[in-house]
Scaffold this motif. Structure first.
Motif, PDB file in Angstrom:
ATOM      1  N   ASP A  21      -0.510   0.475  11.786  1.00 32.60           N
ATOM      2  CA  ASP A  21      -1.423   1.015  12.790  1.00 32.60           C
ATOM      3  C   ASP A  21      -2.515   1.882  12.185  1.00 32.60           C
ATOM      4  O   ASP A  21      -3.597   2.021  12.756  1.00 32.60           O
ATOM      5  N   ASN A  22      -2.244   2.467  11.023  1.00 30.38           N
ATOM      6  CA  ASN A  22      -3.228   3.329  10.360  1.00 30.38           C
ATOM      7  C   ASN A  22      -3.883   2.661   9.159  1.00 30.38           C
ATOM      8  O   ASN A  22      -4.555   3.319   8.369  1.00 30.38           O
ATOM      9  N   SER A  23      -3.659   1.349   9.003  1.00 29.53           N
ATOM     10  CA  SER A  23      -4.253   0.546   7.929  1.00 29.53           C
ATOM     11  C   SER A  23      -3.985   1.130   6.546  1.00 29.53           C
ATOM     12  O   SER A  23      -4.878   1.201   5.692  1.00 29.53           O
ATOM     13  N   VAL A  24      -2.727   1.535   6.320  1.00 26.98           N
ATOM     14  CA  VAL A  24      -2.357   2.094   5.020  1.00 26.98           C
ATOM     15  C   VAL A  24      -1.095   1.410   4.477  1.00 26.98           C
ATOM     16  O   VAL A  24      -0.243   2.056   3.851  1.00 26.98           O
ATOM     17  N   LEU A  25      -0.975   0.110   4.699  1.00 32.03           N
ATOM     18  CA  LEU A  25       0.205  -0.625   4.251  1.00 32.03           C
ATOM     19  C   LEU A  25       0.404  -0.533   2.739  1.00 32.03           C
ATOM     20  O   LEU A  25       1.518  -0.284   2.271  1.00 32.03           O
ATOM     21  N   ALA A  26      -0.646  -0.731   1.976  1.00 31.65           N
ATOM     22  CA  ALA A  26      -0.514  -0.711   0.515  1.00 31.65           C
ATOM     23  C   ALA A  26      -0.091   0.670   0.020  1.00 31.65           C
ATOM     24  O   ALA A  26       0.778   0.788  -0.850  1.00 31.65           O
ATOM     25  N   ALA A  27      -0.690   1.706   0.578  1.00 32.10           N
ATOM     26  CA  ALA A  27      -0.357   3.069   0.158  1.00 32.10           C
ATOM     27  C   ALA A  27       1.097   3.395   0.480  1.00 32.10           C
ATOM     28  O   ALA A  27       1.821   3.968  -0.347  1.00 32.10           O
ATOM     29  N   TRP A  28       1.543   3.030   1.672  1.00 28.46           N
ATOM     30  CA  TRP A  28       2.926   3.302   2.051  1.00 28.46           C
ATOM     31  C   TRP A  28       3.894   2.470   1.219  1.00 28.46           C
ATOM     32  O   TRP A  28       4.979   2.921   0.880  1.00 28.46           O
ATOM     33  N   SER A  29       3.501   1.268   0.891  1.00 25.71           N
ATOM     34  CA  SER A  29       4.334   0.424   0.046  1.00 25.71           C
ATOM     35  C   SER A  29       4.573   1.110  -1.292  1.00 25.71           C
ATOM     36  O   SER A  29       5.711   1.198  -1.769  1.00 25.71           O
ATOM     37  N   GLU A  30       3.505   1.624  -1.897  1.00 27.78           N
ATOM     38  CA  GLU A  30       3.613   2.323  -3.182  1.00 27.78           C
ATOM     39  C   GLU A  30       4.471   3.573  -3.059  1.00 27.78           C
ATOM     40  O   GLU A  30       5.306   3.849  -3.927  1.00 27.78           O
ATOM     41  N   GLN A  31       4.268   4.340  -1.992  1.00 24.64           N
ATOM     42  CA  GLN A  31       5.044   5.567  -1.800  1.00 24.64           C
ATOM     43  C   GLN A  31       6.532   5.270  -1.657  1.00 24.64           C
ATOM     44  O   GLN A  31       7.374   5.942  -2.270  1.00 24.64           O
ATOM     45  N   LEU A  32       6.848   4.282  -0.842  1.00 24.74           N
ATOM     46  CA  LEU A  32       8.253   3.952  -0.635  1.00 24.74           C
ATOM     47  C   LEU A  32       8.889   3.376  -1.897  1.00 24.74           C
ATOM     48  O   LEU A  32      10.055   3.667  -2.201  1.00 24.74           O
ATOM     49  N   MET A  34       8.082   4.159  -4.955  1.00 28.73           N
ATOM     50  CA  MET A  34       8.282   5.304  -5.846  1.00 28.73           C
ATOM     51  C   MET A  34       9.495   6.118  -5.395  1.00 28.73           C
ATOM     52  O   MET A  34      10.379   6.443  -6.197  1.00 28.73           O
ATOM     53  N   ALA A  35       9.563   6.461  -4.126  1.00 32.37           N
ATOM     54  CA  ALA A  35      10.677   7.265  -3.607  1.00 32.37           C
ATOM     55  C   ALA A  35      12.004   6.520  -3.788  1.00 32.37           C
ATOM     56  O   ALA A  35      13.018   7.126  -4.144  1.00 32.37           O
ATOM     57  N   ALA A  36      11.988   5.207  -3.578  1.00 31.50           N
ATOM     58  CA  ALA A  36      13.199   4.408  -3.756  1.00 31.50           C
ATOM     59  C   ALA A  36      13.640   4.408  -5.215  1.00 31.50           C
ATOM     60  O   ALA A  36      14.829   4.542  -5.512  1.00 31.50           O
ATOM     61  N   ALA A  37      12.682   4.273  -6.116  1.00 32.68           N
ATOM     62  CA  ALA A  37      13.011   4.285  -7.545  1.00 32.68           C
ATOM     63  C   ALA A  37      13.611   5.628  -7.949  1.00 32.68           C
ATOM     64  O   ALA A  37      14.578   5.683  -8.710  1.00 32.68           O
ATOM     65  N   SER A  83      16.518  15.434   7.006  1.00 35.50           N
ATOM     66  CA  SER A  83      17.118  16.122   8.152  1.00 35.50           C
ATOM     67  C   SER A  83      18.163  15.252   8.855  1.00 35.50           C
ATOM     68  O   SER A  83      19.072  15.772   9.490  1.00 35.50           O
ATOM     69  N   ASN A  84      18.048  13.945   8.701  1.00 37.19           N
ATOM     70  CA  ASN A  84      19.028  13.019   9.283  1.00 37.19           C
ATOM     71  C   ASN A  84      20.051  12.520   8.258  1.00 37.19           C
ATOM     72  O   ASN A  84      20.796  11.572   8.536  1.00 37.19           O
ATOM     73  N   LYS A  85      20.028  13.151   7.055  1.00 35.01           N
ATOM     74  CA  LYS A  85      20.957  12.774   5.974  1.00 35.01           C
ATOM     75  C   LYS A  85      20.841  11.295   5.607  1.00 35.01           C
ATOM     76  O   LYS A  85      21.843  10.587   5.464  1.00 35.01           O
ATOM     77  N   ARG A  86      19.606  10.827   5.449  1.00 36.05           N
ATOM     78  CA  ARG A  86      19.356   9.416   5.172  1.00 36.05           C
ATOM     79  C   ARG A  86      18.523   9.191   3.908  1.00 36.05           C
ATOM     80  O   ARG A  86      18.007   8.087   3.709  1.00 36.05           O
ATOM     81  N   LEU A  87      18.400  10.166   3.038  1.00 36.79           N
ATOM     82  CA  LEU A  87      17.579  10.001   1.839  1.00 36.79           C
ATOM     83  C   LEU A  87      18.085   8.879   0.932  1.00 36.79           C
ATOM     84  O   LEU A  87      17.291   8.187   0.301  1.00 36.79           O
ATOM     85  N   THR A  88      19.388   8.702   0.874  1.00 33.07           N
ATOM     86  CA  THR A  88      19.935   7.664   0.000  1.00 33.07           C
ATOM     87  C   THR A  88      19.639   6.250   0.507  1.00 33.07           C
ATOM     88  O   THR A  88      19.888   5.278  -0.198  1.00 33.07           O
ATOM     89  N   LEU A  89      19.081   6.142   1.706  1.00 31.47           N
ATOM     90  CA  LEU A  89      18.711   4.824   2.254  1.00 31.47           C
ATOM     91  C   LEU A  89      17.319   4.372   1.807  1.00 31.47           C
ATOM     92  O   LEU A  89      16.902   3.265   2.156  1.00 31.47           O
ATOM     93  N   LEU A  90      16.615   5.202   1.058  1.00 32.83           N
ATOM     94  CA  LEU A  90      15.242   4.847   0.681  1.00 32.83           C
ATOM     95  C   LEU A  90      15.120   3.489  -0.013  1.00 32.83           C
ATOM     96  O   LEU A  90      14.169   2.754   0.280  1.00 32.83           O
ATOM     97  N   PRO A  91      16.037   3.090  -0.898  1.00 33.44           N
ATOM     98  CA  PRO A  91      15.902   1.741  -1.475  1.00 33.44           C
ATOM     99  C   PRO A  91      15.948   0.636  -0.415  1.00 33.44           C
ATOM    100  O   PRO A  91      15.132  -0.285  -0.447  1.00 33.44           O
ATOM    101  N   GLN A  92      16.858   0.734   0.554  1.00 35.46           N
ATOM    102  CA  GLN A  92      16.947  -0.272   1.613  1.00 35.46           C
ATOM    103  C   GLN A  92      15.717  -0.215   2.513  1.00 35.46           C
ATOM    104  O   GLN A  92      15.199  -1.252   2.935  1.00 35.46           O
ATOM    105  N   ILE A  93      15.253   0.990   2.809  1.00 38.92           N
ATOM    106  CA  ILE A  93      14.067   1.159   3.642  1.00 38.92           C
ATOM    107  C   ILE A  93      12.863   0.511   2.957  1.00 38.92           C
ATOM    108  O   ILE A  93      12.077  -0.203   3.596  1.00 38.92           O
ATOM    109  N   SER A  94      12.730   0.723   1.663  1.00 33.71           N
ATOM    110  CA  SER A  94      11.616   0.152   0.915  1.00 33.71           C
ATOM    111  C   SER A  94      11.657  -1.374   0.928  1.00 33.71           C
ATOM    112  O   SER A  94      10.627  -2.033   1.141  1.00 33.71           O
ATOM    113  N   VAL A  95      12.835  -1.946   0.724  1.00 38.11           N
ATOM    114  CA  VAL A  95      12.973  -3.412   0.734  1.00 38.11           C
ATOM    115  C   VAL A  95      12.592  -3.972   2.103  1.00 38.11           C
ATOM    116  O   VAL A  95      11.837  -4.947   2.203  1.00 38.11           O
ATOM    117  N   MET A  96      13.083  -3.350   3.153  1.00 41.63           N
ATOM    118  CA  MET A  96      12.767  -3.828   4.510  1.00 41.63           C
ATOM    119  C   MET A  96      11.287  -3.667   4.819  1.00 41.63           C
ATOM    120  O   MET A  96      10.684  -4.540   5.444  1.00 41.63           O
TER     121      MET A  96
END
Length: 178
Positions: A21-32, A34-37, A83-96
């Motif tokens: 919606d904010n036309s930042v798919l590439a930027a968010w892809s890179e951020q996720l 990195m965070a997943a790695a 805050s939702n205790k979900r940081l360890t899900l970042l690799p799965q979030i990034s893949v999805m």
């Protein structure tokens, strides 16, 4: 694993919808990515699984390691996950997220494993055939796999096309045994 995917899905969907919606798919892809790695790192996993740390401390630790690769919205997303205790899900979030992004862009990454080097002409022919079959733009990554006796093995998401000699021999053995 399915349970982690189920838990990660709403976060990946929310991140994707925001980025789209904010036309930042590439930027968010890179951020996720990195965070997943960072969260895959063994030391960081120990930090993230430390029950003595607060959600704010965990988010700050991850944000500090990611540095400037996270923008304000990326940092906010990390804080929400913490805050939702979900940081360890970042690799799965990034893949999805990458899957949602590929569907949006109508692209697919295809891995081609071949017993021998694939010529440029053959690769272009393969791209055209797969583009017509999958009705998407195709990005091909070719790898020589000397374990294959001959032929190719193609992976495009859930689709696997096994045209290798080893695959054919396995099918023949199965047919003879049944």
């Amino acid at each position: 694993m399915a349970e982690l995917s189920t838990i990660a899905r709403p976060y990946a969907r929310a991140a994707f919808e925001y980025a789209r919606d904010n036309s930042v798919l590439a930027a968010w892809s890179e951020q996720l990515l990195m965070a997943a790695a960072v969260t895959r790192d063994a030391t960081m996993r120990q930090v993230l699984n430390n029950p003595a740390e607060t959600a704010e401390q965990l988010a700050t630790s991850l944000i500090d390691v990611c540095g400037d690769s996270l923008d304000d919205n990326g940092r906010s997303f990390v804080n929400i996950l913490a805050s939702n205790k979900r940081l360890t899900l970042l690799p799965q979030i990034s893949v999805m997220f990458e899957q949602y992004k590929a569907n949006q862009e109508r692209t697919v990454e295809v891995q081609v494993y071949s017993a021998f080097e694939v010529s440029e002409e053959t690769e272009q022919t393969l791209v055209q055939v797969l583009k017509n079959k999958l009705e998407r733009d195709v990005k091909v990554d070719t790898t020589v796999d000397e374990k294959l006796l001959g032929g190719v093995l193609i992976r495009a998401g859930d689709l696997v096309i096994d045209g290798s000699v080893r695959g054919r021999l396995n099918k023949l053995a199965e047919a003879m045994n049944s």
